[in-house]
Design an enzyme around this catalytic site. Structure first.
Site, PDB file in Angstrom:
ATOM      1  N   CYS B  33      -4.953  -6.808  51.579  1.00 10.50           N
ATOM      2  CA  CYS B  33      -5.912  -5.997  50.829  1.00 10.50           C
ATOM      3  C   CYS B  33      -7.066  -6.847  50.314  1.00 10.50           C
ATOM      4  CB  CYS B  33      -5.239  -5.244  49.684  1.00 10.50           C
ATOM      5  SG  CYS B  33      -4.672  -6.283  48.354  1.00 10.50           S
ATOM      6  N   CYS B 107      -7.964  -3.118  42.777  1.00  9.45           N
ATOM      7  CA  CYS B 107      -7.742  -4.207  43.723  1.00  9.45           C
ATOM      8  C   CYS B 107      -7.974  -5.580  43.118  1.00  9.45           C
ATOM      9  CB  CYS B 107      -8.605  -4.018  44.965  1.00  9.45           C
ATOM     10  SG  CYS B 107     -10.362  -4.102  44.685  1.00  9.45           S
TER      11      CYS B 107
END
Lengths: 385, 167
Positions: B33, B107
């Site tokens: 990610c 994130c």
């Protein structure tokens, strides 16, 4: 001067309006402000300007002026091509690729969500669609094939002549998004049925573009209203924008050989120098590429940080990686190319324009090793480890 | 999109780099990610006999927000007792930076998690009892990491590379 961007190498995102373009547009905001649909002389003057621009574009593309439909830009042109074809019936099959611009990709997704069948063509390690795959994917209910001419992230040129010929053979309309390719490479108009273009990628204004629609290609309009553009796209013509797009087209085509040759030189030099840095790679095809785009990956570095660090050095570039988009995924283009994930997050797109000078390239090449080292020093991943 | 404070910490991050003779390290994130943080802590006892985090440093692979939050959590955590440091949340770090863009919260705001994980690793290594709140948060972080890996398994195969840093 701290806020001043001295070095602009993000011409695939947008370009500065050329002085000649701006100059040609200004009267149409002020003294020549007519609505091109009006009967009076102001209106007729605006109509003449719109039609002159249309004729100029058609001449450069060697197509008929009535085949040019002005739009608000390439996103609308892509939507018109895909949805305008699909919505003529309640179902059908669309073929497109994994590396399309979001305007095509998300239009295809939307159609899929409405019950249409969508085939996404894979690409090779350079980002190229295979014409044979197109041939195999075509079915009796295929209503459209849409494959971009040149990729906006990595620059790879698609075999659109071969794809277009197959579509012609099978009587399937072929659309290509030529936003990055228009004015840069030769486009095989004889096998293209629809083609999307945006003005601001070639030193024209934002908010205007066109869809070339070959005579006989059937589309249902998306914008309903006063029946402008022969009923294919209602809405008062953006006269200054359309004039600007015409002049931008003329400049791009007239200067093409000279400008693209210089761009190719910059690209080759960039590739040669950037790949001297350890643990870097070129994404896309080394030679079968648009002249103005080079895309690199740097191991152990995340792309957005790289862009921000270069920005501190007053160099404007971009990335196609995760943090530039509202999700976590790495660029769909780099993933489709099979770029390793350790590299897919650290991409840098350098794109040149007609105003780019050797000094700009040198400034980037001077800052890049410093910035790359700085970010690698703070990364937990060690290069080559 | 970023606050001046975020940009300042990104430009000149505090306490970056690997630490020599660290007491423990917390590793969070996933290269798939795009953000990975390794956070090192040095723990000593103060005069009152409490465990104090005397030094923090970090190595981060990630975007502007990830680097700025790494820098900020190292400032926040330094000098705190273990108990105080456990209470630091990702939200605290983001607030100290004047906020983060909403899409960056998920994130990139891993910094406090990394601190949490470093403390967890330290207590395990010292064979101490784990406070319930710390254990709960550790379990939550571990679960999130597993979900991320599952969610991005397709990318991992496609990308043909093992996400390093997930081991």
């Amino acid at each position: 001067m701290a806020m001043n961007k001295n070095v602009y190498l993000d011409n695939s995102a947008t370009t500065p309006v050329a002085p000649e373009v701006l100059e040609a547009m200004i009267p149409f905001f002020q003294s020549r402000y007519g609505n091109a649909s009006s009967l009076h002389s102001e209106g007729r003057d605006a109509r003449r300007a719109v039609e002159e621009s249309r004729a100029l574009i058609a001449e450069h593309l060697k197509v008929h002026p009535s085949e040019i439909v002005f739009t608000s830009g390439a996103t609308e042109a892509d939507n018109l091509a895909l949805l305008g074809t699909a919505l003529r019936s309640t179902g059908g099959h669309l073929i497109t690729s994994r590396i399309e611009h979001d305007a095509v990709r998300h239009s295809a997704d939307w159609l899929a969500s409405r019950g249409y069948d969508v085939t996404l063509l894979e690409v090779d390690e350079f980002g190229r669609v295979s014409a044979d795959d197109v041939r195999e994917a075509i079915r009796p209910d295929t209503m459209l094939v849409s494959v971009m001419a040149g990729n906006n992230e990595v620059g790879t040129i698609q075999p659109i002549r071969a794809i277009g010929e197959i579509c012609r053979e099978r009587s399937v309309p072929f659309h290509t998004d030529a936003v990055q390719a228009y004015g840069k490479i030769e486009l095989p108009m004889d096998v293209i049925d629809m083609l999307s273009v945006s003005a601001h990628k070639l030193h024209g204004p934002k908010g205007v573009g066109f869809l070339y629609v070959r005579k006989g290609t059937k589309l249902t309009p998306l914008l309903h209203g006063g029946g402008h553009e022969h009923g294919r796209r209602s809405g008062t013509e953006n006269v200054p924008g359309i004039v600007g797009l015409g002049v931008a087209t003329q400049i791009a085509f007239e200067e093409r050989d000279r400008v693209t040759q210089r761009m190719e030189g910059f690209r080759e030099y960039l590739i040669q120098e950037v790949l001297k840095l350890p643990a870097t790679r070129l994404n896309g095809h080394p030679t079968e590429s648009l002249p103005h785009i080079a895309n690199f990956s740097f191991e152990a570095i995340e792309g957005e940080s790289l862009i921000m660090k270069l920005d501190e050095h007053h160099i404007a570039t971009s990335t196609g990686s995760a943090c530039s988009s509202p999700n976590l995924e790495p660029s769909h283009v780099l993933v489709a190319l099979g770029v390793p994930l350790s590299m897919a997050h650290g991409s840098l797109r350098v794109s040149t324009g007609r105003q780019t000078m050797q000094d700009d390239i040198d400034a980037l090449l001077k800052a890049l090793p410093i910035v790359v080292q700085e970010l690698r020093d703070m990364s937990p991943f060690k290069v080559g480890g | 999109m970023y606050t001046e404070k975020v940009i300042d910490h990104f430009r000149e991050p505090h306490n970056r780099g690997k630490m020599e003779n660290y007491s423990a390290v917390g590793k969070v994130g996933n290269i798939v990610c795009g953000d990975v943080m390794w956070l090192y802590i040095k723990v000593d006892k103060n005069d009152a006999g409490q465990d104090i985090i005397t030094d923090i440093s970090w190595e981060t692979f990630g975007c502007t927000a990830a680097i700025a939050t790494s820098s900020m959590v190292s400032d926040i955590g330094k000098g705190k007792t273990i108990e105080e440091a456990i209470a630091v949340t990702n939200q605290d770090v983001a607030s100290e930076l004047g906020g983060l863009p909403p899409i960056k919260m998920h994130c990139s705001a891993l910094a406090a998690d990394a601190l949490n994980e470093a403390i967890y690793a330290y207590l395990i290594q010292e064979k101490r009892s784990i406070p319930e709140a710390l254990q709960k948060r550790h379990d939550h972080i571990a679960k999130e990491m597993a979900q991320l890996e599952e969610r991005y398994a397709a990318f991992t195969e496609k990308g043909n590379s093992k996400p390093r840093g997930c081991e």
